[in-house]
Scaffold this motif. Structure first.
Motif, mmCIF file in Angstrom:
data_model
loop_
_atom_site.group_PDB
_atom_site.id
_atom_site.type_symbol
_atom_site.label_atom_id
_atom_site.label_comp_id
_atom_site.label_asym_id
_atom_site.label_seq_id
_atom_site.Cartn_x
_atom_site.Cartn_y
_atom_site.Cartn_z
ATOM 1 N N LEU A 7 -64.644 -24.092 -50.110
ATOM 2 C CA LEU A 7 -63.331 -24.720 -49.977
ATOM 3 C C LEU A 7 -62.384 -24.265 -51.085
ATOM 4 C CD1 LEU A 7 -64.348 -28.367 -48.981
ATOM 5 C CD2 LEU A 7 -62.923 -26.836 -47.621
ATOM 6 N N THR A 8 -62.929 -24.078 -52.281
ATOM 7 C CA THR A 8 -62.093 -23.643 -53.405
ATOM 8 C C THR A 8 -61.592 -22.217 -53.202
ATOM 9 O OG1 THR A 8 -63.277 -25.098 -54.940
ATOM 10 C CG2 THR A 8 -62.023 -23.284 -55.892
ATOM 11 N N VAL A 9 -62.504 -21.300 -52.897
ATOM 12 C CA VAL A 9 -62.116 -19.894 -52.679
ATOM 13 C C VAL A 9 -61.175 -19.780 -51.490
ATOM 14 C CG1 VAL A 9 -62.975 -17.594 -52.098
ATOM 15 C CG2 VAL A 9 -64.216 -19.008 -53.740
ATOM 16 N N TYR A 10 -61.488 -20.487 -50.424
ATOM 17 C CA TYR A 10 -60.647 -20.531 -49.236
ATOM 18 C C TYR A 10 -59.228 -20.952 -49.620
ATOM 19 C CZ TYR A 10 -60.565 -20.973 -44.075
ATOM 20 O OH TYR A 10 -60.353 -20.789 -42.743
ATOM 21 N N GLY A 11 -59.134 -22.003 -50.435
ATOM 22 C CA GLY A 11 -57.833 -22.522 -50.843
ATOM 23 C C GLY A 11 -57.025 -21.521 -51.646
ATOM 24 N N VAL A 12 -57.703 -20.794 -52.549
ATOM 25 C CA VAL A 12 -57.005 -19.791 -53.366
ATOM 26 C C VAL A 12 -56.436 -18.678 -52.481
ATOM 27 C CG1 VAL A 12 -57.296 -18.027 -55.151
ATOM 28 C CG2 VAL A 12 -58.352 -20.285 -55.434
ATOM 29 N N ILE A 13 -57.219 -18.236 -51.503
ATOM 30 C CA ILE A 13 -56.754 -17.180 -50.596
ATOM 31 C C ILE A 13 -55.533 -17.644 -49.803
ATOM 32 C CG2 ILE A 13 -57.352 -15.815 -48.553
ATOM 33 C CD1 ILE A 13 -60.240 -15.757 -49.642
ATOM 34 N N VAL A 14 -55.582 -18.879 -49.311
ATOM 35 C CA VAL A 14 -54.445 -19.403 -48.548
ATOM 36 C C VAL A 14 -53.233 -19.579 -49.453
ATOM 37 C CG1 VAL A 14 -53.599 -21.334 -47.151
ATOM 38 C CG2 VAL A 14 -55.934 -20.526 -46.858
ATOM 39 N N ALA A 15 -53.460 -19.950 -50.713
ATOM 40 C CA ALA A 15 -52.352 -20.081 -51.671
ATOM 41 C C ALA A 15 -51.620 -18.756 -51.839
ATOM 42 C CB ALA A 15 -52.875 -20.577 -53.017
ATOM 43 N N LEU A 16 -52.357 -17.662 -51.828
ATOM 44 C CA LEU A 16 -51.732 -16.344 -51.926
ATOM 45 C C LEU A 16 -50.954 -16.021 -50.650
ATOM 46 C CD1 LEU A 16 -54.657 -14.392 -53.640
ATOM 47 C CD2 LEU A 16 -52.519 -15.171 -54.692
ATOM 48 N N LEU A 17 -51.482 -16.458 -49.501
ATOM 49 C CA LEU A 17 -50.745 -16.291 -48.242
ATOM 50 C C LEU A 17 -49.427 -17.056 -48.295
ATOM 51 C CD1 LEU A 17 -50.460 -15.449 -45.261
ATOM 52 C CD2 LEU A 17 -51.872 -17.437 -44.651
ATOM 53 N N ILE A 32 -48.119 -31.541 -56.312
ATOM 54 C CA ILE A 32 -49.057 -30.461 -56.034
ATOM 55 C C ILE A 32 -49.567 -30.687 -54.626
ATOM 56 C CG2 ILE A 32 -49.695 -30.165 -58.450
ATOM 57 C CD1 ILE A 32 -52.311 -31.624 -57.870
ATOM 58 N N MET A 33 -50.006 -29.620 -53.984
ATOM 59 C CA MET A 33 -50.365 -29.720 -52.584
ATOM 60 C C MET A 33 -51.509 -28.762 -52.279
ATOM 61 S SD MET A 33 -47.768 -29.321 -49.322
ATOM 62 C CE MET A 33 -46.546 -30.360 -50.134
ATOM 63 N N HIS A 34 -52.369 -29.156 -51.344
ATOM 64 C CA HIS A 34 -53.407 -28.233 -50.913
ATOM 65 C C HIS A 34 -52.747 -27.034 -50.239
ATOM 66 C CE1 HIS A 34 -56.934 -26.484 -49.097
ATOM 67 N NE2 HIS A 34 -57.699 -27.365 -49.716
ATOM 68 N N PRO A 35 -53.185 -25.818 -50.558
ATOM 69 C CA PRO A 35 -52.551 -24.632 -49.962
ATOM 70 C C PRO A 35 -52.531 -24.638 -48.437
ATOM 71 C CG PRO A 35 -54.017 -23.988 -51.744
ATOM 72 C CD PRO A 35 -54.231 -25.459 -51.523
ATOM 73 N N ASN A 36 -53.569 -25.209 -47.825
ATOM 74 C CA ASN A 36 -53.598 -25.260 -46.358
ATOM 75 C C ASN A 36 -52.427 -26.073 -45.822
ATOM 76 O OD1 ASN A 36 -56.013 -23.958 -46.752
ATOM 77 N ND2 ASN A 36 -57.297 -25.683 -46.166
ATOM 78 N N ASP A 37 -52.172 -27.204 -46.464
ATOM 79 C CA ASP A 37 -51.087 -28.063 -46.018
ATOM 80 C C ASP A 37 -49.736 -27.561 -46.510
ATOM 81 O OD1 ASP A 37 -52.794 -29.991 -44.662
ATOM 82 O OD2 ASP A 37 -53.492 -30.499 -46.660
ATOM 83 N N ASP A 38 -49.748 -26.854 -47.642
ATOM 84 C CA ASP A 38 -48.524 -26.215 -48.104
ATOM 85 C C ASP A 38 -48.096 -25.154 -47.096
ATOM 86 O OD1 ASP A 38 -46.408 -25.889 -49.804
ATOM 87 O OD2 ASP A 38 -47.464 -24.642 -51.255
ATOM 88 N N LEU A 39 -49.077 -24.474 -46.497
ATOM 89 C CA LEU A 39 -48.782 -23.486 -45.456
ATOM 90 C C LEU A 39 -48.026 -24.142 -44.306
ATOM 91 C CD1 LEU A 39 -49.185 -20.666 -44.154
ATOM 92 C CD2 LEU A 39 -51.393 -21.504 -43.304
ATOM 93 N N SER A 40 -48.548 -25.286 -43.834
ATOM 94 C CA SER A 40 -47.873 -26.018 -42.766
ATOM 95 C C SER A 40 -46.500 -26.489 -43.211
ATOM 96 C CB SER A 40 -48.731 -27.227 -42.352
ATOM 97 O OG SER A 40 -48.037 -28.074 -41.469
ATOM 98 N N TYR A 41 -46.416 -26.930 -44.475
ATOM 99 C CA TYR A 41 -45.157 -27.438 -45.020
ATOM 100 C C TYR A 41 -44.095 -26.333 -45.071
ATOM 101 C CZ TYR A 41 -42.408 -30.559 -48.035
ATOM 102 O OH TYR A 41 -41.450 -31.377 -48.557
ATOM 103 N N ILE A 42 -44.509 -25.147 -45.516
ATOM 104 C CA ILE A 42 -43.596 -24.005 -45.583
ATOM 105 C C ILE A 42 -43.087 -23.644 -44.188
ATOM 106 C CG2 ILE A 42 -43.445 -21.529 -46.079
ATOM 107 C CD1 ILE A 42 -45.519 -22.081 -48.352
ATOM 108 N N ILE A 43 -44.022 -23.556 -43.244
ATOM 109 C CA ILE A 43 -43.628 -23.227 -41.868
ATOM 110 C C ILE A 43 -42.691 -24.296 -41.315
ATOM 111 C CG2 ILE A 43 -44.473 -22.929 -39.500
ATOM 112 C CD1 ILE A 43 -47.076 -21.807 -40.724
ATOM 113 N N ARG A 44 -43.017 -25.558 -41.622
ATOM 114 C CA ARG A 44 -42.243 -26.676 -41.077
ATOM 115 C C ARG A 44 -40.794 -26.669 -41.546
ATOM 116 N NH1 ARG A 44 -43.819 -33.117 -41.909
ATOM 117 N NH2 ARG A 44 -41.970 -33.990 -40.877
ATOM 118 N N PHE A 45 -40.590 -26.510 -42.862
ATOM 119 C CA PHE A 45 -39.239 -26.660 -43.399
ATOM 120 C C PHE A 45 -38.493 -25.335 -43.591
ATOM 121 C CE2 PHE A 45 -41.073 -30.792 -44.629
ATOM 122 C CZ PHE A 45 -40.102 -31.623 -44.091
#
Length: 238
Positions: free
Chosen positions: A65-75, A155-168
């Motif tokens: 979950l940690t490594v996954y999150g870091v990769i998504v944060a870079l996305l 602060i936000m989980h990168p997975n949900d930040d991804l949704s947040y970025i797309i949303r707004f």
């Protein structure tokens, strides 16, 4: 940011991390289907441990979950069009406690609360019905927790930040559509894991489909009805 506003946002951020971890762990314990990102991570855990035993795979869940999150944060950096070190650090600060809380809380639900005893051949229909109900409660809790920390927006989980970025940034605030678009990466990962794990999937069940169809709606509903005094602060994270 006013001190009182900062205190309120930090308080709800802390609550939301605990709630999100606990409810995600609950869905893993029921094995009736986790939220899409969590289900994807569970299958990655089985892949990297080369094990079909959930107990063994769960030992790697925190690091996956940690490594996954870091990769998504870079996305996320790619989607906002710039490298924002502060945002990246804040994402990772969320990922680490969340990831290991999920790993440590799963045995609590399964062994201490006793959810594992509901599993079996489902000779009694109420077993399956109870597990499905618990699973839906867990998924609703995940959506409500995500709504909280998206509104706190510290602060936000990168997975949900991804949704947040797309949303707004791309969809003018549409919660359901942005949530579904953000599911493309984890669904792709699950397909790859399905092939690599000899056509087996874990944490993918009724609840995964339910989460895919309802999580965006739950977040939108929670924005208005779950701690409605906490408003979105998306301008501070543009």
């Amino acid at each position: 940011m006013h001190i009182q506003d900062a205190k309120q946002r930090f308080f709800w951020l802390t609550i939301s991390i605990v709630l999100n971890s606990a409810f995600n762990a609950l869905t893993v314990a029921t094995n009736m289907g986790s939220a899409v990102w969590t289900a994807s991570a569970v299958n990655l855990s089985h892949w990297v441990t080369h094990s079909t035993d959930p107990a063994i795979a769960s030992q790697a869940l925190g690091i996956v979950l940690t490594v996954y999150g870091v990769i998504v944060a870079l996305l996320d950096m790619l989607l906002i069009g710039r490298f924002d070190l502060s945002r990246l650090v804040r994402n990772i600060l969320f990922v680490i406690p969340f990831s290991y809380l999920v790993q440590f809380i799963v045995p609590f639900w399964s062994n201490v609360i006793g959810i594992k005893y509901l599993h079996g051949d489902f000779s009694h229909p109420w077993q399956l019905l109870l597990l499905m109900t618990i699973n839906m409660i867990g998924l609703f809790g995940v959506g409500a927790a995500v709504s909280l920390y998206q509104r706190a927006n510290l602060i936000m989980h990168p997975n949900d930040d991804l949704s947040y970025i797309i949303r707004f940034r791309y969809l003018k605030g549409l919660a359901t559509a942005s949530q579904m678009l953000s599911y493309i990466p984890p669904i792709t990962i699950m397909i790859i894991c399905f092939v690599a794990n000899q056509h087996q999937l874990w944490a993918v069940n009724f609840g995964t489909v339910w989460a895919f169809l309802t999580q965006g709606w739950v977040q939108g509903w929670s924005d208005k009805h779950f701690i409605p005094s906490l408003k979105h602060h998306f301008k501070t994270r543009a």
